[in-house]
Design an enzyme around this catalytic site. Structure first.
Site, PDB file in Angstrom:
ATOM      1  N   GLY A  46       0.870  -1.161   0.000  1.00 33.62           N
ATOM      2  CA  GLY A  46       0.000   0.000   0.000  1.00 33.62           C
ATOM      3  C   GLY A  46       0.905   1.207   0.000  1.00 33.62           C
ATOM      4  O   GLY A  46       1.796   1.316  -0.838  1.00 33.62           O
ATOM      5  N   GLU A  47       0.706   2.059   0.987  1.00 32.65           N
ATOM      6  CA  GLU A  47       1.576   3.233   1.127  1.00 32.65           C
ATOM      7  C   GLU A  47       2.107   3.232   2.557  1.00 32.65           C
ATOM      8  O   GLU A  47       1.347   3.387   3.504  1.00 32.65           O
ATOM      9  CB  GLU A  47       0.740   4.488   0.822  1.00 32.65           C
ATOM     10  CG  GLU A  47       1.552   5.728   0.596  1.00 32.65           C
ATOM     11  CD  GLU A  47       2.625   5.555  -0.483  1.00 32.65           C
ATOM     12  OE1 GLU A  47       2.293   5.080  -1.583  1.00 32.65           O
ATOM     13  OE2 GLU A  47       3.791   5.886  -0.218  1.00 32.65           O
ATOM     14  N   SER A  48       3.417   3.025   2.687  1.00 32.19           N
ATOM     15  CA  SER A  48       3.975   2.827   4.021  1.00 32.19           C
ATOM     16  C   SER A  48       3.813   4.055   4.912  1.00 32.19           C
ATOM     17  O   SER A  48       3.650   3.915   6.137  1.00 32.19           O
ATOM     18  CB  SER A  48       5.450   2.433   3.932  1.00 32.19           C
ATOM     19  OG  SER A  48       6.189   3.426   3.252  1.00 32.19           O
ATOM     20  N   CYS A  77       5.981  -5.462   0.179  1.00 34.07           N
ATOM     21  CA  CYS A  77       6.105  -4.126  -0.398  1.00 34.07           C
ATOM     22  C   CYS A  77       6.093  -3.049   0.697  1.00 34.07           C
ATOM     23  O   CYS A  77       7.050  -2.963   1.464  1.00 34.07           O
ATOM     24  CB  CYS A  77       5.042  -3.920  -1.462  1.00 34.07           C
ATOM     25  SG  CYS A  77       5.528  -2.680  -2.664  1.00 34.07           S
ATOM     26  N   ARG A 103      12.934   2.984  -0.554  1.00 36.01           N
ATOM     27  CA  ARG A 103      11.572   3.073  -1.103  1.00 36.01           C
ATOM     28  C   ARG A 103      11.606   3.464  -2.574  1.00 36.01           C
ATOM     29  O   ARG A 103      12.504   4.160  -3.018  1.00 36.01           O
ATOM     30  CB  ARG A 103      10.760   4.138  -0.346  1.00 36.01           C
ATOM     31  CG  ARG A 103      10.380   3.740   1.054  1.00 36.01           C
ATOM     32  CD  ARG A 103       9.572   4.859   1.712  1.00 36.01           C
ATOM     33  NE  ARG A 103       8.289   5.080   1.042  1.00 36.01           N
ATOM     34  CZ  ARG A 103       7.582   6.191   1.134  1.00 36.01           C
ATOM     35  NH1 ARG A 103       8.020   7.199   1.846  1.00 36.01           N
ATOM     36  NH2 ARG A 103       6.434   6.302   0.502  1.00 36.01           N
ATOM     37  N   ILE A 137       5.175  -2.996  -7.735  1.00 34.35           N
ATOM     38  CA  ILE A 137       4.430  -1.745  -7.909  1.00 34.35           C
ATOM     39  C   ILE A 137       5.067  -0.677  -7.019  1.00 34.35           C
ATOM     40  O   ILE A 137       4.943  -0.736  -5.796  1.00 34.35           O
ATOM     41  CB  ILE A 137       2.945  -1.926  -7.534  1.00 34.35           C
ATOM     42  CG1 ILE A 137       2.319  -3.061  -8.350  1.00 34.35           C
ATOM     43  CG2 ILE A 137       2.186  -0.613  -7.753  1.00 34.35           C
ATOM     44  CD1 ILE A 137       0.949  -3.498  -7.856  1.00 34.35           C
ATOM     45  N   ARG A 138       5.751   0.250  -7.629  1.00 33.45           N
ATOM     46  CA  ARG A 138       6.502   1.278  -6.864  1.00 33.45           C
ATOM     47  C   ARG A 138       7.205   0.597  -5.685  1.00 33.45           C
ATOM     48  O   ARG A 138       7.110   1.015  -4.540  1.00 33.45           O
ATOM     49  CB  ARG A 138       5.571   2.385  -6.372  1.00 33.45           C
ATOM     50  CG  ARG A 138       5.044   3.238  -7.510  1.00 33.45           C
ATOM     51  CD  ARG A 138       4.231   4.416  -7.002  1.00 33.45           C
ATOM     52  NE  ARG A 138       5.059   5.295  -6.229  1.00 33.45           N
ATOM     53  CZ  ARG A 138       4.711   5.796  -5.034  1.00 33.45           C
ATOM     54  NH1 ARG A 138       3.565   5.487  -4.486  1.00 33.45           N
ATOM     55  NH2 ARG A 138       5.513   6.609  -4.410  1.00 33.45           N
ATOM     56  N   HIS A 174       4.378  -8.258  -4.667  1.00 34.09           N
ATOM     57  CA  HIS A 174       3.016  -8.484  -4.150  1.00 34.09           C
ATOM     58  C   HIS A 174       2.533  -9.908  -4.438  1.00 34.09           C
ATOM     59  O   HIS A 174       1.796 -10.121  -5.413  1.00 34.09           O
ATOM     60  CB  HIS A 174       2.040  -7.530  -4.856  1.00 34.09           C
ATOM     61  CG  HIS A 174       2.090  -6.122  -4.371  1.00 34.09           C
ATOM     62  ND1 HIS A 174       1.241  -5.639  -3.403  1.00 34.09           N
ATOM     63  CD2 HIS A 174       2.881  -5.098  -4.726  1.00 34.09           C
ATOM     64  CE1 HIS A 174       1.508  -4.363  -3.186  1.00 34.09           C
ATOM     65  NE2 HIS A 174       2.500  -4.010  -3.979  1.00 34.09           N
ATOM     66  N   GLU A 176       0.198 -11.459  -3.257  1.00 35.82           N
ATOM     67  CA  GLU A 176      -1.267 -11.579  -3.146  1.00 35.82           C
ATOM     68  C   GLU A 176      -1.957 -11.172  -4.445  1.00 35.82           C
ATOM     69  O   GLU A 176      -3.158 -11.348  -4.597  1.00 35.82           O
ATOM     70  CB  GLU A 176      -1.777 -10.747  -1.961  1.00 35.82           C
ATOM     71  CG  GLU A 176      -1.865  -9.248  -2.165  1.00 35.82           C
ATOM     72  CD  GLU A 176      -0.501  -8.548  -2.192  1.00 35.82           C
ATOM     73  OE1 GLU A 176       0.546  -9.222  -2.185  1.00 35.82           O
ATOM     74  OE2 GLU A 176      -0.500  -7.302  -2.251  1.00 35.82           O
TER      75      GLU A 176
HETATM   76  N1  GLN Z   1       5.813   2.963  -2.700  1.00 34.44           N
HETATM   77  C1  GLN Z   1       5.097   2.460  -1.549  1.00 34.44           C
HETATM   78  C2  GLN Z   1       5.725   2.942  -0.252  1.00 34.44           C
HETATM   79  O1  GLN Z   1       6.733   3.561  -0.265  1.00 34.44           O
HETATM   80  C3  GLN Z   1       5.044   0.955  -1.565  1.00 34.44           C
HETATM   81  C4  GLN Z   1       4.284   0.489  -2.773  1.00 34.44           C
HETATM   82  C5  GLN Z   1       3.551  -0.782  -2.568  1.00 34.44           C
HETATM   83  O2  GLN Z   1       3.328  -1.261  -1.462  1.00 34.44           O
HETATM   84  N2  GLN Z   1       3.122  -1.340  -3.675  1.00 34.44           N
HETATM   85  O3  GLN Z   1       5.204   2.692   0.763  1.00 34.44           O
END
Ligand code: GLN
Length: 194
Positions: A46-48, A77, A103, A137-138, A174, A176
């Protein structure tokens, strides 16, 4: 066996479904009390920064740290970032696993990619396992795995993207989001053996 999935933000629903597919009871964790009676925990992607902020708001940081000292935890991630001891910037982390993580190491959202990985640890019987389809993903990358941390998978250029330290597991990608349940099965075996 009951495995929790931190359900503050991100791809937690997909982890829950994958665990259920393996016949494991999955519990969404939003408050400290939800950790009671769990045998392991998955921290999703997600977004940490958001996960850290919400975990702080709901008083989860210390309970999660204590849980991680005792029980298997897997971060995917953003979850891997959240587990790391060091990420080179200031944001709330559990900071338990002896890894240094960078990151967004592979560029922006448009630079997301899927690649087949060799993951010898996924072998059930000692034979070479089929490649594992990994979605990035990122994604973060593992810059440094300190003493006691085993790297489980690398990209072709040598970048480490999965690691285990005792009862902690971290993946840049990921598992999942692909239909392949082998990483979840691996974590379930870790929890069963803990
Ligand atoms: N870029 C996100 C972060 O820095 C991580 C991306 C992800 O969990 N797919 O948290």
């Amino acid at each position: 066996m009951r495995i929790g999935v931190l359900a503050l933000q991100g791809a937690f629903q997909e982890h829950v479904q994958m665990l259920q597919r393996l016949g494991v009871a999955a519990v969404e964790v939003r408050l400290p009390a939800d950790l009671e009676g769990l045998d392991g925990l998955i921290i999703p992607g997600g977004e940490s920064t958001t996960i850290g902020k919400l975990a702080t708001t709901f008083g989860l940081i210390e309970p999660l740290r204590q849980f991680a000292q005792q029980k298997p935890v897997w971060g995917t991630c953003a979850g891997m970032i959240f587990l790391a001891r060091q990420i080179g910037r200031d944001q709330p982390l559990l900071g338990v696993m002896d890894i240094v993580v960078e990151r967004n190491a592979f560029g922006r959202q448009v630079d997301s990619f899927e690649v087949d990985l060799d993951v010898p640890a996924l072998s059930a019987n000692g034979s070479q396992p089929e490649p594992y389809p990994a979605v990035f993903i990122r994604a973060p990358r593992l810059v440094e795995a300190r003493d006691g941390v085993a790297v489980l998978a690398r990209l072709a250029d040598g970048t480490a993207v999965a690691a285990q330290q005792g009862h902690w597991l971290a993946t840049s990608f990921h598992p999942e989001l692909t239909g392949d349940p082998r990483f979840h099965a691996y974590f379930v075996r870790m929890v069963a053996g803990a």
